[in-house]
Design a protein around this motif. Structure first.
Motif, PDB file in Angstrom:
ATOM      1  N   ARG A  80     -43.235 -23.856 -46.975  1.00  0.00           N
ATOM      2  CA  ARG A  80     -42.993 -24.480 -45.911  1.00  0.00           C
ATOM      3  C   ARG A  80     -41.305 -24.533 -46.058  1.00  0.00           C
ATOM      4  NH1 ARG A  80     -46.607 -28.893 -42.312  1.00  0.00           N
ATOM      5  NH2 ARG A  80     -48.277 -27.584 -42.660  1.00  0.00           N
ATOM      6  N   PHE A  81     -40.185 -23.650 -45.436  1.00  0.00           N
ATOM      7  CA  PHE A  81     -39.235 -24.179 -45.690  1.00  0.00           C
ATOM      8  C   PHE A  81     -38.636 -24.591 -44.262  1.00  0.00           C
ATOM      9  CE2 PHE A  81     -39.680 -19.479 -44.594  1.00  0.00           C
ATOM     10  CZ  PHE A  81     -38.568 -19.151 -43.353  1.00  0.00           C
ATOM     11  N   GLY A  82     -39.430 -24.505 -43.249  1.00  0.00           N
ATOM     12  CA  GLY A  82     -38.749 -25.433 -41.955  1.00  0.00           C
ATOM     13  C   GLY A  82     -39.812 -25.757 -40.603  1.00  0.00           C
ATOM     14  N   GLN A  83     -39.048 -26.205 -39.986  1.00  0.00           N
ATOM     15  CA  GLN A  83     -40.315 -26.983 -38.968  1.00  0.00           C
ATOM     16  C   GLN A  83     -38.974 -26.901 -37.475  1.00  0.00           C
ATOM     17  OE1 GLN A  83     -43.190 -29.326 -40.584  1.00  0.00           O
ATOM     18  NE2 GLN A  83     -43.491 -30.609 -39.714  1.00  0.00           N
ATOM     19  N   ILE A  84     -39.900 -27.716 -36.435  1.00  0.00           N
ATOM     20  CA  ILE A  84     -38.725 -27.826 -35.121  1.00  0.00           C
ATOM     21  C   ILE A  84     -40.360 -28.441 -34.541  1.00  0.00           C
ATOM     22  CG2 ILE A  84     -37.714 -27.333 -32.591  1.00  0.00           C
ATOM     23  CD1 ILE A  84     -37.281 -24.481 -34.221  1.00  0.00           C
ATOM     24  N   GLU A  85     -40.175 -30.691 -34.266  1.00  0.00           N
ATOM     25  CA  GLU A  85     -40.562 -31.091 -33.994  1.00  0.00           C
ATOM     26  C   GLU A  85     -40.942 -30.829 -32.038  1.00  0.00           C
ATOM     27  OE1 GLU A  85     -43.321 -32.889 -35.401  1.00  0.00           O
ATOM     28  OE2 GLU A  85     -41.925 -31.864 -37.266  1.00  0.00           O
ATOM     29  N   ASP A  86     -42.166 -31.244 -31.841  1.00  0.00           N
ATOM     30  CA  ASP A  86     -42.024 -31.543 -30.236  1.00  0.00           C
ATOM     31  C   ASP A  86     -42.069 -29.358 -29.328  1.00  0.00           C
ATOM     32  OD1 ASP A  86     -43.365 -33.639 -29.649  1.00  0.00           O
ATOM     33  OD2 ASP A  86     -41.324 -34.022 -30.292  1.00  0.00           O
ATOM     34  N   TYR A  87     -42.897 -27.903 -30.117  1.00  0.00           N
ATOM     35  CA  TYR A  87     -42.350 -26.724 -29.893  1.00  0.00           C
ATOM     36  C   TYR A  87     -43.678 -26.093 -30.368  1.00  0.00           C
ATOM     37  CZ  TYR A  87     -40.756 -21.952 -29.644  1.00  0.00           C
ATOM     38  OH  TYR A  87     -40.923 -20.778 -29.623  1.00  0.00           O
ATOM     39  N   PRO A  88     -44.912 -26.481 -29.544  1.00  0.00           N
ATOM     40  CA  PRO A  88     -44.756 -26.864 -28.253  1.00  0.00           C
ATOM     41  C   PRO A  88     -44.736 -28.283 -28.148  1.00  0.00           C
ATOM     42  CG  PRO A  88     -46.715 -25.492 -28.640  1.00  0.00           C
ATOM     43  CD  PRO A  88     -46.493 -25.749 -29.717  1.00  0.00           C
ATOM     44  N   PRO A  89     -44.559 -28.770 -27.285  1.00  0.00           N
ATOM     45  CA  PRO A  89     -44.536 -30.239 -26.948  1.00  0.00           C
ATOM     46  C   PRO A  89     -45.930 -30.957 -27.324  1.00  0.00           C
ATOM     47  CG  PRO A  89     -44.099 -29.655 -25.153  1.00  0.00           C
ATOM     48  CD  PRO A  89     -44.361 -28.204 -25.149  1.00  0.00           C
ATOM     49  N   GLY A  90     -45.791 -31.693 -28.417  1.00  0.00           N
ATOM     50  CA  GLY A  90     -46.820 -32.421 -28.670  1.00  0.00           C
ATOM     51  C   GLY A  90     -47.568 -32.005 -29.868  1.00  0.00           C
ATOM     52  N   HIS A  91     -46.673 -30.564 -30.504  1.00  0.00           N
ATOM     53  CA  HIS A  91     -46.741 -29.862 -31.554  1.00  0.00           C
ATOM     54  C   HIS A  91     -45.932 -29.624 -32.206  1.00  0.00           C
ATOM     55  CE1 HIS A  91     -51.590 -29.387 -31.231  1.00  0.00           C
ATOM     56  NE2 HIS A  91     -50.336 -29.925 -28.961  1.00  0.00           N
ATOM     57  N   ALA A  92     -45.682 -28.432 -33.676  1.00  0.00           N
ATOM     58  CA  ALA A  92     -44.652 -28.744 -34.383  1.00  0.00           C
ATOM     59  C   ALA A  92     -44.695 -26.676 -34.233  1.00  0.00           C
ATOM     60  CB  ALA A  92     -44.989 -28.730 -35.663  1.00  0.00           C
ATOM     61  N   CYS A  93     -43.231 -26.354 -34.513  1.00  0.00           N
ATOM     62  CA  CYS A  93     -43.595 -25.401 -34.927  1.00  0.00           C
ATOM     63  C   CYS A  93     -43.334 -24.942 -36.467  1.00  0.00           C
ATOM     64  CB  CYS A  93     -42.142 -23.639 -34.718  1.00  0.00           C
ATOM     65  SG  CYS A  93     -42.372 -22.342 -34.277  1.00  0.00           S
ATOM     66  N   ILE A  94     -43.635 -24.128 -37.058  1.00  0.00           N
ATOM     67  CA  ILE A  94     -43.559 -24.562 -38.230  1.00  0.00           C
ATOM     68  C   ILE A  94     -43.702 -22.958 -39.919  1.00  0.00           C
ATOM     69  CG2 ILE A  94     -44.580 -24.827 -40.880  1.00  0.00           C
ATOM     70  CD1 ILE A  94     -47.088 -26.593 -39.677  1.00  0.00           C
ATOM     71  N   TRP A  95     -42.156 -22.712 -40.187  1.00  0.00           N
ATOM     72  CA  TRP A  95     -42.402 -21.356 -41.444  1.00  0.00           C
ATOM     73  C   TRP A  95     -42.735 -21.807 -42.567  1.00  0.00           C
ATOM     74  CZ3 TRP A  95     -38.976 -23.296 -37.169  1.00  0.00           C
ATOM     75  CH2 TRP A  95     -38.542 -22.125 -35.902  1.00  0.00           C
ATOM     76  N   LEU A  96     -43.111 -20.261 -43.248  1.00  0.00           N
ATOM     77  CA  LEU A  96     -43.459 -20.388 -44.314  1.00  0.00           C
ATOM     78  C   LEU A  96     -42.872 -19.222 -45.090  1.00  0.00           C
ATOM     79  CD1 LEU A  96     -46.409 -21.770 -42.161  1.00  0.00           C
ATOM     80  CD2 LEU A  96     -46.368 -22.611 -44.542  1.00  0.00           C
ATOM     81  N   LYS A  97     -43.241 -19.244 -46.553  1.00  0.00           N
ATOM     82  CA  LYS A  97     -43.387 -17.999 -47.434  1.00  0.00           C
ATOM     83  C   LYS A  97     -43.193 -17.848 -48.353  1.00  0.00           C
ATOM     84  CE  LYS A  97     -39.037 -20.537 -49.533  1.00  0.00           C
ATOM     85  NZ  LYS A  97     -37.722 -20.329 -49.570  1.00  0.00           N
ATOM     86  N   LYS A  98     -43.370 -17.626 -48.881  1.00  0.00           N
ATOM     87  CA  LYS A  98     -44.048 -16.698 -50.456  1.00  0.00           C
ATOM     88  C   LYS A  98     -44.065 -16.030 -50.990  1.00  0.00           C
ATOM     89  CE  LYS A  98     -48.686 -15.672 -52.163  1.00  0.00           C
ATOM     90  NZ  LYS A  98     -50.667 -15.034 -52.474  1.00  0.00           N
ATOM     91  N   ARG A  99     -43.216 -16.372 -52.500  1.00  0.00           N
ATOM     92  CA  ARG A  99     -42.830 -14.443 -53.393  1.00  0.00           C
ATOM     93  C   ARG A  99     -43.856 -14.323 -53.691  1.00  0.00           C
ATOM     94  NH1 ARG A  99     -37.358 -13.396 -53.936  1.00  0.00           N
ATOM     95  NH2 ARG A  99     -35.577 -14.991 -52.784  1.00  0.00           N
ATOM     96  N   PHE A 100     -43.719 -13.160 -54.020  1.00  0.00           N
ATOM     97  CA  PHE A 100     -44.961 -12.462 -54.961  1.00  0.00           C
ATOM     98  C   PHE A 100     -44.836 -12.845 -55.945  1.00  0.00           C
ATOM     99  CE2 PHE A 100     -44.903  -9.816 -50.545  1.00  0.00           C
ATOM    100  CZ  PHE A 100     -46.494 -10.222 -49.901  1.00  0.00           C
TER     101      PHE A 100
END
Length: 137
Positions: free
Chosen positions: A117-137
């Protein structure tokens, strides 16, 4: 100059704006080398039961979405799709992958496959979170 809000601009307008941004970005970051990447799983009858849509550009793969039909979930097909996409991204010269998902979707799935994980927005959508993930090969 007139400003308008449009739900469905013409293909010509979309192309002009998309291409204009690409041209600007390429002057700053080098060749975009953008290309779509689709990985599809089909059953014995040829029906798509799962799929992954991504784009590769600027040396990274962005996963737009990964979907597995209810009847195919738990079979390993999601892992197979992700693995095939990562292999293709490496062949295209990508150094990593990134995506966004919701807390009710599959963050644990991606973390199991080495994404962090490298970022997250809470309540997007309400009651949940939008999460950004990454992976280097």
């Amino acid at each position: 100059m007139q400003i308008s809000v449009e739900a469905d601009p013409s293909a010509e307008v979309r192309e002009r704006i998309d291409r204009g941004l690409d041209i600007f970005n390429e002057t700053k970051a080098g060749p975009l080398q953008g290309s779509e990447l689709w990985v599809i799983a089909r059953d014995d009858d040829g029906v798509a039961t799962a799929g992954l849509k991504a784009r590769t550009y600027f040396g990274w793969m962005h996963i737009d979405w990964l979907w597995v039909s209810p009847e195919a979930r738990g079979s390993g097909v999601g892992s197979a799709l992700l693995g095939a996409a990562e292999t293709e991204a490496r062949e295209r010269g990508c150094t990593g992958a990134h995506l966004e998902t919701y807390s009710f979707q599959a963050p644990a799935f991606y973390e199991k496959h080495g994404y962090t994980r490298f970022g997250q927005i809470e309540d997007y959508p309400p009651g949940h979170a939008c999460i950004w993930l990454k992976k280097r090969f």
